[in-house]
Design a protein around this motif. Structure first.
Motif, PDB file in Angstrom:
ATOM      1  N   GLY A 157       0.777  -1.232   0.000  1.00 18.58           N
ATOM      2  CA  GLY A 157       0.000   0.000   0.000  1.00 18.58           C
ATOM      3  C   GLY A 157       0.806   1.279   0.000  1.00 18.58           C
ATOM      4  N   ILE A 158       2.145   1.195  -0.044  1.00 18.73           N
ATOM      5  CA  ILE A 158       2.985   2.383  -0.020  1.00 18.73           C
ATOM      6  C   ILE A 158       3.268   2.836  -1.458  1.00 18.73           C
ATOM      7  CG2 ILE A 158       5.142   3.393   0.760  1.00 18.73           C
ATOM      8  CD1 ILE A 158       3.242   2.617   2.994  1.00 18.73           C
ATOM      9  N   GLN A 159       3.061   4.122  -1.696  1.00 14.78           N
ATOM     10  CA  GLN A 159       3.300   4.679  -3.025  1.00 14.78           C
ATOM     11  C   GLN A 159       4.778   5.022  -3.205  1.00 14.78           C
ATOM     12  OE1 GLN A 159       2.118   8.788  -3.855  1.00 14.78           O
ATOM     13  NE2 GLN A 159       1.017   8.066  -5.660  1.00 14.78           N
ATOM     14  N   LEU A 160       5.312   4.704  -4.394  1.00 17.18           N
ATOM     15  CA  LEU A 160       6.693   5.032  -4.734  1.00 17.18           C
ATOM     16  C   LEU A 160       6.702   5.909  -5.977  1.00 17.18           C
ATOM     17  CD1 LEU A 160       8.450   1.574  -4.199  1.00 17.18           C
ATOM     18  CD2 LEU A 160       8.459   3.548  -2.667  1.00 17.18           C
ATOM     19  N   LYS A 161       7.520   6.955  -5.938  1.00 16.24           N
ATOM     20  CA  LYS A 161       7.649   7.884  -7.047  1.00 16.24           C
ATOM     21  C   LYS A 161       9.033   7.687  -7.668  1.00 16.24           C
ATOM     22  CE  LYS A 161       4.687  11.361  -4.852  1.00 16.24           C
ATOM     23  NZ  LYS A 161       3.651  11.426  -5.924  1.00 16.24           N
ATOM     24  N   ALA A 162       9.057   7.294  -8.935  1.00 16.01           N
ATOM     25  CA  ALA A 162      10.321   6.938  -9.590  1.00 16.01           C
ATOM     26  C   ALA A 162      10.529   7.764 -10.855  1.00 16.01           C
ATOM     27  CB  ALA A 162      10.345   5.447  -9.933  1.00 16.01           C
ATOM     28  N   ARG A 163      11.800   7.963 -11.169  1.00 13.35           N
ATOM     29  CA  ARG A 163      12.224   8.566 -12.436  1.00 13.35           C
ATOM     30  C   ARG A 163      13.291   7.673 -13.053  1.00 13.35           C
ATOM     31  NH1 ARG A 163      14.977  12.691 -12.632  1.00 13.35           N
ATOM     32  NH2 ARG A 163      15.601  12.899 -10.435  1.00 13.35           N
ATOM     33  N   ALA A 164      13.176   7.439 -14.337  1.00 13.95           N
ATOM     34  CA  ALA A 164      14.108   6.531 -15.021  1.00 13.95           C
ATOM     35  C   ALA A 164      14.760   7.244 -16.198  1.00 13.95           C
ATOM     36  CB  ALA A 164      13.381   5.284 -15.499  1.00 13.95           C
ATOM     37  N   ARG A 165      15.919   6.739 -16.580  1.00 16.26           N
ATOM     38  CA  ARG A 165      16.628   7.225 -17.764  1.00 16.26           C
ATOM     39  C   ARG A 165      16.858   6.017 -18.673  1.00 16.26           C
ATOM     40  NH1 ARG A 165      21.149  11.594 -16.905  1.00 16.26           N
ATOM     41  NH2 ARG A 165      20.048  12.409 -18.735  1.00 16.26           N
ATOM     42  N   VAL A 166      16.339   6.118 -19.877  1.00 21.58           N
ATOM     43  CA  VAL A 166      16.388   5.009 -20.828  1.00 21.58           C
ATOM     44  C   VAL A 166      17.408   5.345 -21.910  1.00 21.58           C
ATOM     45  CG1 VAL A 166      15.044   3.547 -22.375  1.00 21.58           C
ATOM     46  CG2 VAL A 166      13.949   4.604 -20.382  1.00 21.58           C
ATOM     47  N   THR A 167      18.385   4.480 -22.084  1.00 21.55           N
ATOM     48  CA  THR A 167      19.401   4.650 -23.119  1.00 21.55           C
ATOM     49  C   THR A 167      19.012   3.805 -24.321  1.00 21.55           C
ATOM     50  OG1 THR A 167      21.097   4.964 -21.416  1.00 21.55           O
ATOM     51  CG2 THR A 167      21.848   4.493 -23.640  1.00 21.55           C
ATOM     52  N   VAL A 168      18.846   4.462 -25.469  1.00 19.75           N
ATOM     53  CA  VAL A 168      18.406   3.767 -26.683  1.00 19.75           C
ATOM     54  C   VAL A 168      19.352   4.093 -27.829  1.00 19.75           C
ATOM     55  CG1 VAL A 168      15.983   3.791 -25.986  1.00 19.75           C
ATOM     56  CG2 VAL A 168      16.873   5.677 -27.357  1.00 19.75           C
ATOM     57  N   ARG A 169      19.395   3.178 -28.783  1.00 17.91           N
ATOM     58  CA  ARG A 169      20.076   3.434 -30.049  1.00 17.91           C
ATOM     59  C   ARG A 169      19.106   3.127 -31.173  1.00 17.91           C
ATOM     60  NH1 ARG A 169      23.804  -0.856 -28.823  1.00 17.91           N
ATOM     61  NH2 ARG A 169      25.459   0.737 -28.928  1.00 17.91           N
ATOM     62  N   THR A 170      19.299   3.776 -32.300  1.00 10.37           N
ATOM     63  CA  THR A 170      18.373   3.632 -33.419  1.00 10.37           C
ATOM     64  C   THR A 170      18.468   2.238 -34.031  1.00 10.37           C
ATOM     65  OG1 THR A 170      18.623   5.979 -33.925  1.00 10.37           O
ATOM     66  CG2 THR A 170      17.662   4.607 -35.622  1.00 10.37           C
ATOM     67  N   ASN A 171      17.305   1.641 -34.277  1.00  9.61           N
ATOM     68  CA  ASN A 171      17.221   0.373 -34.987  1.00  9.61           C
ATOM     69  C   ASN A 171      16.925   0.695 -36.455  1.00  9.61           C
ATOM     70  OD1 ASN A 171      16.743  -2.156 -36.000  1.00  9.61           O
ATOM     71  ND2 ASN A 171      15.378  -2.801 -34.361  1.00  9.61           N
TER      72      ASN A 171
END
Length: 312
Positions: A157-171
């Protein structure tokens, strides 16, 4: 006949002069381009340059692009393909530049794929550069979504606030028809919220945030997109409110309101029943009064009929 020879000679001379002027004009216009192509082994003949102009193709663009390709060691770029791409409205310089960058970086990119990407409206140079130097995407992107964090609730029941960084390369193989980075952001955001929700306790996430990243990365979120996900990193994670407790409190308050409503309903029913009993009492009292009023009449009738006698 002798009189016609001067006229014929004059006509032939005029034609020769005209052809000479045309030749000099073509020589002045295309000689420099032909020399550039010849000296760089681009293999573009002078007549090919003339025919390009007749086909409304700018010869300088084709010559410059072909020289760039030859000097970079690209042997599969043909002049006819360059002309076709130019006539289709593509940017020949940009496609050749992208092929050179891909060739130097060891990326498998052929002319057909590169020209198709360019004609589709994608920036092929940016795509190749992203393949060489992966791009980092913030998830969520506050400029697009207006939300600074991804909010998920663990099973406790505990809320978590997250931020992510996604590393991508072009397909590059899926750049034409593949989904954009907005799809990547949406899928990663959904995966992070789902991963937080599947954890038994928020402490488990706080102790090892990489659990979320691994679970999201293993879902293959880059399927049918123009990018390949290299890594997903949790940049920040904070504890929010106790959603479970708030929900339980809201449920308890709702239960109280329901119980109060039911009690009020029962009270209203009791009041209505009481009023009904009072009405019935009044009705019965009226019936008694009517019955008592009929007694003297009955006695009088009996006395007149002689049925009523005085006691001795």
């Amino acid at each position: 006949m002798d009189e016609l020879w001067p006229v014929a000679a004059f006509a032939i001379g005029g034609i020769c002069v005209l052809l000479g002027i045309v030749f000099l004009a073509l020589f002045a216009r295309y000689f420099k381009l032909w020399i550039q192509a010849f000296s760089s082994r681009a293999r573009i003949g002078p007549f090919s340059l003339v025919f390009m102009s007749l086909r409304k193709v700018k010869p300088s663009v084709i010559v410059d692009s072909k020289i760039m390709a030859v000097q970079a060691g690209l042997t599969d770029v043909h002049t006819q393909a360059l002309e076709a791409h130019y006539l289709a409205g593509g940017n020949v310089h940009r496609v050749v530049h992208a092929l050179i960058v891909a060739h130097r970086a060891g990326i498998d990119l052929d002319w057909d794929t590169a020209s198709a990407i360019d004609l589709a409206g994608r920036n092929i140079i940016t795509a190749v550069e992203t393949s060489v130097d992966p791009k980092v995407i913030d998830c969520p992107d506050p400029k697009k979504s207006g939300r600074p964090t991804l909010d998920g609730v663990a099973k406790d029941g505990i809320q978590l606030k997250a931020r992510a960084r996604v590393t991508v390369r072009t397909n590059l193989k899926q750049l034409v028809g593949g989904a954009t980075e907005d799809t990547i952001i949406a899928r990663v955001g959904e995966g992070i919220v789902s991963a937080i929700g599947s954890c038994e306790s928020h402490k488990q996430v706080l102790a090892n945030p990489s659990v979320i990243a691994r679970e999201v990365l293993n879902r293959g979120l880059d399927s049918q997109t123009a990018f390949s996900i290299v890594s997903i990193d949790i940049a920040d994670i904070d504890v929010g409110e106790n959603v479970g407790a708030r929900l339980r409190a809201d449920q308890a308050e709702a239960d109280v309101r329901v119980a109060q409503a039911r009690a009020e309903e029962r009270r209203a029913e009791a009041v209505a029943s009481e009023q009904e009993m009072l009405a019935r009492t009044q009705e019965n009292q009226a019936k008694v009064v009517l019955a008592e009023a009929e007694i003297p009449l009955a006695m009088a009738e009996a006395f007149s009929e002689g049925s009523l006698r005085a006691a001795k």
